[in-house]
Design a protein around this motif. Structure first.
Motif, PDB file in Angstrom:
ATOM      1  N   UNK A 453       0.803  -1.216   0.000  1.00  0.00           N
ATOM      2  CA  UNK A 453       0.000   0.000   0.000  1.00  0.00           C
ATOM      3  C   UNK A 453       0.834   1.263   0.000  1.00  0.00           C
ATOM      4  N   UNK A 454       2.171   1.120  -0.098  1.00  0.00           N
ATOM      5  CA  UNK A 454       3.042   2.288  -0.051  1.00  0.00           C
ATOM      6  C   UNK A 454       3.248   2.814   1.348  1.00  0.00           C
ATOM      7  N   UNK A 455       3.072   1.965   2.353  1.00  0.00           N
ATOM      8  CA  UNK A 455       3.197   2.382   3.751  1.00  0.00           C
ATOM      9  C   UNK A 455       4.601   2.144   4.282  1.00  0.00           C
ATOM     10  N   UNK A 456       4.912   2.791   5.380  1.00  0.00           N
ATOM     11  CA  UNK A 456       6.208   2.597   6.002  1.00  0.00           C
ATOM     12  C   UNK A 456       6.180   2.995   7.458  1.00  0.00           C
ATOM     13  N   UNK A 457       7.178   2.528   8.203  1.00  0.00           N
ATOM     14  CA  UNK A 457       7.245   2.806   9.635  1.00  0.00           C
ATOM     15  C   UNK A 457       8.695   2.919  10.059  1.00  0.00           C
ATOM     16  N   UNK A 458       8.955   3.818  10.991  1.00  0.00           N
ATOM     17  CA  UNK A 458      10.258   3.929  11.603  1.00  0.00           C
ATOM     18  C   UNK A 458      10.098   4.153  13.102  1.00  0.00           C
ATOM     19  N   UNK A 459      11.030   3.649  13.894  1.00  0.00           N
ATOM     20  CA  UNK A 459      10.954   3.790  15.341  1.00  0.00           C
ATOM     21  C   UNK A 459      12.346   3.952  15.937  1.00  0.00           C
ATOM     22  N   UNK A 460      12.440   4.822  16.918  1.00  0.00           N
ATOM     23  CA  UNK A 460      13.679   5.044  17.655  1.00  0.00           C
ATOM     24  C   UNK A 460      13.622   4.272  18.965  1.00  0.00           C
ATOM     25  N   UNK A 461      14.681   3.512  19.244  1.00  0.00           N
ATOM     26  CA  UNK A 461      14.795   2.706  20.448  1.00  0.00           C
ATOM     27  C   UNK A 461      16.075   3.109  21.158  1.00  0.00           C
ATOM     28  N   UNK A 462      16.010   3.232  22.475  1.00  0.00           N
ATOM     29  CA  UNK A 462      17.172   3.616  23.252  1.00  0.00           C
ATOM     30  C   UNK A 462      17.491   2.550  24.281  1.00  0.00           C
ATOM     31  N   UNK A 463      18.752   2.192  24.369  1.00  0.00           N
ATOM     32  CA  UNK A 463      19.170   1.174  25.338  1.00  0.00           C
ATOM     33  C   UNK A 463      18.859   1.611  26.757  1.00  0.00           C
TER      34      UNK A 463
END
Length: 466
Positions: A453-463
């Motif tokens: 569908x042309x979708x996307x996701x990004x996520x920031x993770x911190x230790x």
């Protein structure tokens, strides 16, 4: 402006760079550590994540149902964390190919795993980022104070898929229930059914809006960005080689030992990891655009079965229960593009958006975990991220965001090798990123994925601090 025509103007520039984007080095910021916590917001933590082994469809899981694997992931998470089943406030699972008998697979898996019937559960779908959506749904409920703890997971099971009667047959089967006699039913059949009615409807493998299969889109994207067959095969081989190494070194600790219900067989490894040689990789024929396409079975992810689950809590709740979290789940972004020409470019769009929201740059990121739908899809995203022209003409940005150094990128393999049960991959990405941060002594990780569908996701993770 259509991507293909626009990229035609600078594909020569990208092609001349070849695979140099794979070895681009970005100097890591060695200054004082930054923080991205929000002053008045709740800290949300990833306590633990697990998954069943990811298997090629049609192998050891072939006789199961999706909720069996989802239940197995939940049971494994409980065993790993010793979380009391009445201490979970909510359960959310992502899936793509739904089994009609268990349409809310989160609920059925939770009940099967012995969680209280008092714990609400729902299922979400967002193509290949479905468990990403499950994670952020739980995060949202914690942030709003609705819950203190939740489980997010994902499941997909391609060994079986819902095959329907034709629409004509379905209409007949519904209306014939109203007929009172055999003769009335036969009359309906003579009026409503043709030979075409007996042909089944197979699950769609093409984009509904474009009627194009994803592999075909990947081939066109590679042609647009000048990504050759050799580069794709090299990246595919890299994924399998790194996954094999990580498996042998015991790094894929999120993977459970899973006892197959009804068979008693204990599955301990992902069975799609197959390190080989460039000679064998290059011998495969084009899978989609024949005969001259560059996307093959060897440089694509394969149909997979598997389930995943992770325990997410407010930091306060986790510490009160005696847990040492793996990581903070900091911020995320969803993006969407033209599903025709930019179907698989979600990571290229999500990466700068997440970084800007957090006030970080690429050099601040220690660990990158990107979903590998196709080797060409990864390389096209890296090429887009490395292009000022693409940033300016397609993203409305002044400059490119840059590309991840490959010594930080998918170092334990990825979807090409480990497997890609559509709805389960997001949890694998998040858990692997958290585990790598600890192993590699890093602070920030970025996960990203494309989706149908042309979708996307990004996520920031911190230790989480030691």
């Amino acid at each position: 402006m259509a991507l293909i025509s626009t990229i035609g103007r600078f594909s020569g520039h990208i092609q001349s760079n070849g695979l140099r984007c794979l070895s681009t080095s970005i100097t890591h910021n060695a200054a004082a550590k930054k923080t991205v916590s929000k002053p008045n917001g709740k800290n949300i933590v990833l306590v633990e994540g697990v998954r069943t082994p990811f298997l090629m469809s049609g192998t050891d899981y072939a006789d199961l149902m999706p909720h069996d694997l989802a239940r197995g992931a939940l049971e494994g998470l409980v065993a790993r964390t010793n979380i009391p089943k009445d201490a979970v406030d909510y359960i959310c699972f992502g899936t793509v190919i739904q089994e009609v008998k268990t349409s809310n697979v989160a609920r059925e898996a939770a009940l099967g795993a012995g969680f209280s019937e008092k714990i609400p559960a729902h299922t979400v779908t967002m193509a290949c980022i479905s468990s990403n959506q499950a994670i952020t749904s739980v995060m949202g409920m914690i942030a709003m104070g609705q819950i203190d703890s939740g489980i997010a997971g994902g499941i997909d099971f391609m060994s079986d898929a819902p095959i329907r009667h034709s629409r004509q047959m379905r209409k007949f089967m519904i209306t014939q229930q109203k007929a009172k006699s055999v003769s009335a039913k036969l009359a309906l059949a003579s009026r409503q059914l043709s030979m075409a009615a007996f042909a089944p409807e197979l699950p769609a493998v093409a984009e509904f809006s474009t009627n194009e299969v994803m592999g075909h889109s990947a081939d066109r994207l590679c042609a647009a960005f000048g990504i050759g067959r050799k580069e794709q095969d090299e990246f595919g081989l890299r994924s399998h080689t790194l996954a094999d190494k990580a498996t042998n070194e015991g790094l894929l600790s999120d993977r459970l030992d899973y006892t197959v219900p009804g068979k008693g067989k204990v599955v301990q490894r992902d069975n799609g990891i197959r390190p080989t040689s460039m000679e064998k990789m290059s011998s495969l024929r084009a899978a989609f655009v024949k005969p001259h396409g560059t996307v093959t079975a060897a440089n694509s992810s394969f149909l997979s079965d598997g389930g995943s689950a992770c325990l997410i809590m407010s930091e306060e709740k986790a510490l009160a229960m005696g847990y040492k979290p793996k990581a903070y789940l900091r911020d995320f972004a969803y993006v969407s593009q033209d599903p025709k020409d930019q179907l698989l470019l979600g990571p290229a769009y999500a990466t700068p958006k997440v970084l800007e929201k957090a006030g970080l740059s690429m050099s601040d990121i220690d660990v990158f975990e990107y979903h590998e739908a196709f080797a060409g899809q990864i390389l096209a995203n890296l090429a887009a991220m490395d292009s000022d022209f693409f940033a300016q003409t397609q993203m409305g940005r002044k400059t490119k965001v840059g590309v991840p150094p490959m010594d930080k990128f998918n170092l334990w393999g990825g979807s090409l090798s480990i497997g890609h049960p559509f709805g389960a991959t997001g949890v694998r990405l998040a858990t692997t990123a958290a585990n790598r941060l600890k192993k590699e002594d890093g602070q920030f990780a970025l996960i990203a994925a494309c989706a149908a569908g042309g979708l996307g996701h990004g996520m920031l993770i911190e230790r989480y601090p030691a």
